[in-house]
Design a protein around this motif. Sequence first.
Motif, PDB file in Angstrom:
ATOM      1  N   VAL A   1      -0.608   9.482   2.884  1.00 51.36           N
ATOM      2  CA  VAL A   1      -0.674   8.045   2.963  1.00 51.36           C
ATOM      3  C   VAL A   1      -1.097   7.689   4.582  1.00 51.36           C
ATOM      4  O   VAL A   1      -2.157   6.945   4.750  1.00 51.36           O
TER       5      VAL A   1
ATOM      6  N   GLY B   1      -4.686   8.718   5.182  1.00 48.90           N
ATOM      7  CA  GLY B   1      -5.614   7.855   4.414  1.00 48.90           C
ATOM      8  C   GLY B   1      -6.283   8.511   3.362  1.00 48.90           C
ATOM      9  O   GLY B   1      -7.224   8.173   2.622  1.00 48.90           O
TER      10      GLY B   1
ATOM     11  N   ASN C   1      -5.988   8.980  -0.251  1.00 48.05           N
ATOM     12  CA  ASN C   1      -4.987   8.252  -0.875  1.00 48.05           C
ATOM     13  C   ASN C   1      -4.990   9.081  -2.331  1.00 48.05           C
ATOM     14  O   ASN C   1      -4.031   9.285  -2.925  1.00 48.05           O
TER      15      ASN C   1
ATOM     16  N   ASN D   1       2.029   0.653  -3.037  1.00 53.97           N
ATOM     17  CA  ASN D   1       1.225   0.202  -1.736  1.00 53.97           C
ATOM     18  C   ASN D   1      -0.245   0.997  -1.649  1.00 53.97           C
ATOM     19  O   ASN D   1      -1.308   0.559  -1.207  1.00 53.97           O
ATOM     20  N   VAL D   2      -0.209   2.343  -2.219  1.00 51.11           N
ATOM     21  CA  VAL D   2      -1.296   3.429  -2.186  1.00 51.11           C
ATOM     22  C   VAL D   2      -2.226   2.783  -3.029  1.00 51.11           C
ATOM     23  O   VAL D   2      -3.577   2.449  -3.103  1.00 51.11           O
TER      24      VAL D   2
ATOM     25  N   LYS E   1      -4.153  -0.071  -2.035  1.00 54.60           N
ATOM     26  CA  LYS E   1      -5.002   0.365  -0.976  1.00 54.60           C
ATOM     27  C   LYS E   1      -6.399   0.879  -1.831  1.00 54.60           C
ATOM     28  O   LYS E   1      -7.507   0.419  -1.510  1.00 54.60           O
TER      29      LYS E   1
END
Length: 425
Positions: free
Chosen positions: A238, A241, A243, A269-270, A273
């Motif tokens: 995470v 970045g 994902n 939350n991922v 994103k």
Amino acid sequence: MKKQIVVALALLVSTLSFSQKNELKTAEKAIKSGNFADAKSAIKSAEALIVSADDKTKAKFYFLKGETLYANGTGSNTDMDLAIENFAKVKDIESKTGKAKYTGLIYELTQAMLSNFLTKANKALEEKNYLVSSSGFEKAYRMSPKDTLYLYYAASTAVTAQDYDKSLELYEELKGLGYQGSEVKYSAVNKDSGETENFDNQQLRDFSVKSGTHIAPKETKTKSKAAEIIKNIALIYVNKGDNEKAISAIGEARVQNPDDLSLLMTEANVQLKMGNTSEFKKLIEEATKKDPNNAELQYNLGVVAADAGENQAARDYYKKAISLNPDYADAYNNMAVLVLSGEQKIIEEMNGLGSSAADDKRYDELKEERLVLYREAVTYLNKTLELKPKNIDVAKTLLNIYRVLGDTDKANSIKAKIEALESGN
């Protein structure tokens, strides 16, 4: 003529072998006297000849090279790594030949090295020099691969040092080893003090019980660290970045930690994103069922609902968040934003009206609706500013609203506050 060549080659091999042994003797003497610079020089001279040497000479060479690089614990990190490699070569040669001349000596040296690495690692940890600590624990593990706890410490301290690439590498290695990290803690109650004391091992604990100084022996197995390792791998992805890998790792972690709310929130939350709003909402709702009194979860559901244009639902979620946490500044702020979002519709209708008596009447009604909207927003904005007194954007919004409402005193008061914030007072 051929006989002369054979004799010449034999003399050459004999000369090289003699030179080799000479250099190794020089290195050996230099090591004994603590002159590691001379030892390095002799080892370097012998190295070019070692390829053609017999196993006995090779074993001695790699052993002396390892000793030279270790330098009684004063070698550099790079030299220490190379020392470990050279000792491993000695072990490999002696295991093949069945002759263990240096293996015992290497064990003694490696124990000293291990102690040295651990001392430095723990000292660095106390000094919060986490990178050095991680390196020390990793070296200790390389010296003693059976002690996987050192590898775990190396990974953990690397995370603390925010060296995510290194920590990921070490955590993946731990995962590949099937590391569990659970251990048995041995304890007993001290008869005199009545307090529970821990022991390093079962033998010490049992001896204390038999001698009569302790009673009520107890053994407690600590929780496995396998789930924590998978969780940390996910969190590192995470942070980096990555994902897709994060989602995959989190899924695996959640299988082992079905009740871990922080993991569920991390996945949510991922997903957010990645733009997967519906999946985010689903996960937040799942989290809310697990923890219905969590204000942050209610707030997040409010954000999702507001983004989807479900304003009434968003209001309900924000109000629930505020009821759970009356000091939730962001929830008050978002309520104000939600209330003010209704202004656009009012303005559009006002601008579309004509000049008839009916239109004039409707205009006045809309104007009052707008003022009612402002008065409601002011309540939430004031609370936000109370909780976050340096939020200049909220202060400026309040100033504009007070001016529209015609509340000069409050407008002047807010204006003075903004000026103070802008001047840094």
